[in-house]
Design a protein around this motif. Structure first.
Motif, mmCIF file in Angstrom:
data_model
loop_
_atom_site.group_PDB
_atom_site.id
_atom_site.type_symbol
_atom_site.label_atom_id
_atom_site.label_comp_id
_atom_site.label_asym_id
_atom_site.label_seq_id
_atom_site.Cartn_x
_atom_site.Cartn_y
_atom_site.Cartn_z
ATOM 1 N N SER A 1 0.849 -1.183 0.000
ATOM 2 C CA SER A 1 0.000 0.000 0.000
ATOM 3 C C SER A 1 0.890 1.240 0.000
ATOM 4 O O SER A 1 1.843 1.331 0.771
ATOM 5 C CB SER A 1 -0.878 -0.010 1.252
ATOM 6 O OG SER A 1 -1.605 1.178 1.320
ATOM 7 N N ARG A 2 0.609 2.217 -0.904
ATOM 8 C CA ARG A 2 1.354 3.475 -0.928
ATOM 9 C C ARG A 2 0.492 4.561 -1.552
ATOM 10 O O ARG A 2 -0.473 4.269 -2.266
ATOM 11 C CB ARG A 2 2.673 3.337 -1.671
ATOM 12 C CG ARG A 2 2.522 3.024 -3.125
ATOM 13 C CD ARG A 2 3.876 2.885 -3.781
ATOM 14 N NE ARG A 2 3.663 2.390 -5.134
ATOM 15 C CZ ARG A 2 4.385 2.743 -6.157
ATOM 16 N NH1 ARG A 2 5.378 3.571 -5.989
ATOM 17 N NH2 ARG A 2 4.132 2.273 -7.349
ATOM 18 N N ALA A 3 0.868 5.791 -1.285
ATOM 19 C CA ALA A 3 0.111 6.927 -1.815
ATOM 20 C C ALA A 3 0.472 7.128 -3.282
ATOM 21 O O ALA A 3 1.623 6.973 -3.669
ATOM 22 C CB ALA A 3 0.436 8.190 -1.028
ATOM 23 N N ILE A 4 -0.515 7.483 -4.056
ATOM 24 C CA ILE A 4 -0.294 7.758 -5.465
ATOM 25 C C ILE A 4 -0.454 9.261 -5.668
ATOM 26 O O ILE A 4 -1.443 9.856 -5.258
ATOM 27 C CB ILE A 4 -1.311 6.995 -6.340
ATOM 28 C CG1 ILE A 4 -1.111 5.492 -6.182
ATOM 29 C CG2 ILE A 4 -1.176 7.413 -7.793
ATOM 30 C CD1 ILE A 4 -2.148 4.672 -6.920
ATOM 31 N N THR A 5 0.553 9.857 -6.291
ATOM 32 C CA THR A 5 0.500 11.278 -6.577
ATOM 33 C C THR A 5 -0.070 11.467 -7.973
ATOM 34 O O THR A 5 0.546 11.055 -8.949
ATOM 35 C CB THR A 5 1.909 11.901 -6.500
ATOM 36 O OG1 THR A 5 2.481 11.589 -5.249
ATOM 37 C CG2 THR A 5 1.851 13.395 -6.695
#
Length: 186
Positions: free
Chosen positions: A34-38
């Motif tokens: 899971s990671r943030a998407i810019t």
């Protein structure tokens, strides 16, 4: 029970050998993280400042110093450009000397007028000359102050449109200062 493999055109049973002629795609296996998407949006537009001002000199003269770095943030009142002020300094000194002389003359005449040894007209004349000398000092101070261009408000300054030693005219845009760039017009 028989096991069957079906292709588009043929059916194979488990009793007959199956020859696969198609190449299989290579697959890479990875662990899901899971990671943030810019998000990125590519567009063409204009970035307009909230507030901006084009700065120009009130007096013509030669640029002596550039006192800022292009793209830097400056506070309100920060000196940005110094025009040559050597003649203005001399004029201010001369005006102050004349003011001092007029003040001394006025101060000498006042007691003489009170004693009746000098006319009231000569004191009025000395007072008018004193007022004139004070106004000349004020004019020279203003003139000197106008040779230093300051930031009218806090903001970012752009690159200079001139070089030290260059002659600039009244009203010539020397640089632009902008508060911030937050309005995008597509």
């Amino acid at each position: 029970r028989q096991m069957c493999i079906r292709d588009r055109h043929k059916t194979y049973s488990a009793k007959s050998p199956v020859k696969i002629t198609k190449k299989l795609a290579k697959v890479r296996v990875a662990t899901v993280q899971s990671r943030a998407i810019t998000p990125v949006i590519r567009a063409v537009g204009d970035l307009n400042p909230d507030q901006s001002a084009k700065l120009s000199p009130k007096l013509a003269g030669t640029v002596h110093k550039v006192l800022y770095v292009a793209g830097s943030y400056v506070k309100s009142g920060t000196p940005l450009i110094q025009l040559d002020d050597s003649i203005s300094h001399s004029n201010l000194l001369a005006a102050k000397a004349a003011l001092h002389l007029k003040q001394m003359n006025y101060d000498r005449l006042r007691p003489l007028v009170r004693k009746g040894m000098e006319s009231k007209a000569s004191l009025d004349n000395a007072q008018a000359q004193l007022i004139d000398a004070k106004s000349k000092v004020a004019i020279e101070k203003t003139h000197l102050d106008n040779l230093l261009i300051r930031a009218p408000f806090a903001g970012y300054v752009d690159s200079a449109a001139f070089s030290p030693g260059e002659y600039v005219s009244v009203g010539q845009t020397l640089l632009t200062i902008a508060v911030s760039y937050t309005h995008l017009t597509l």
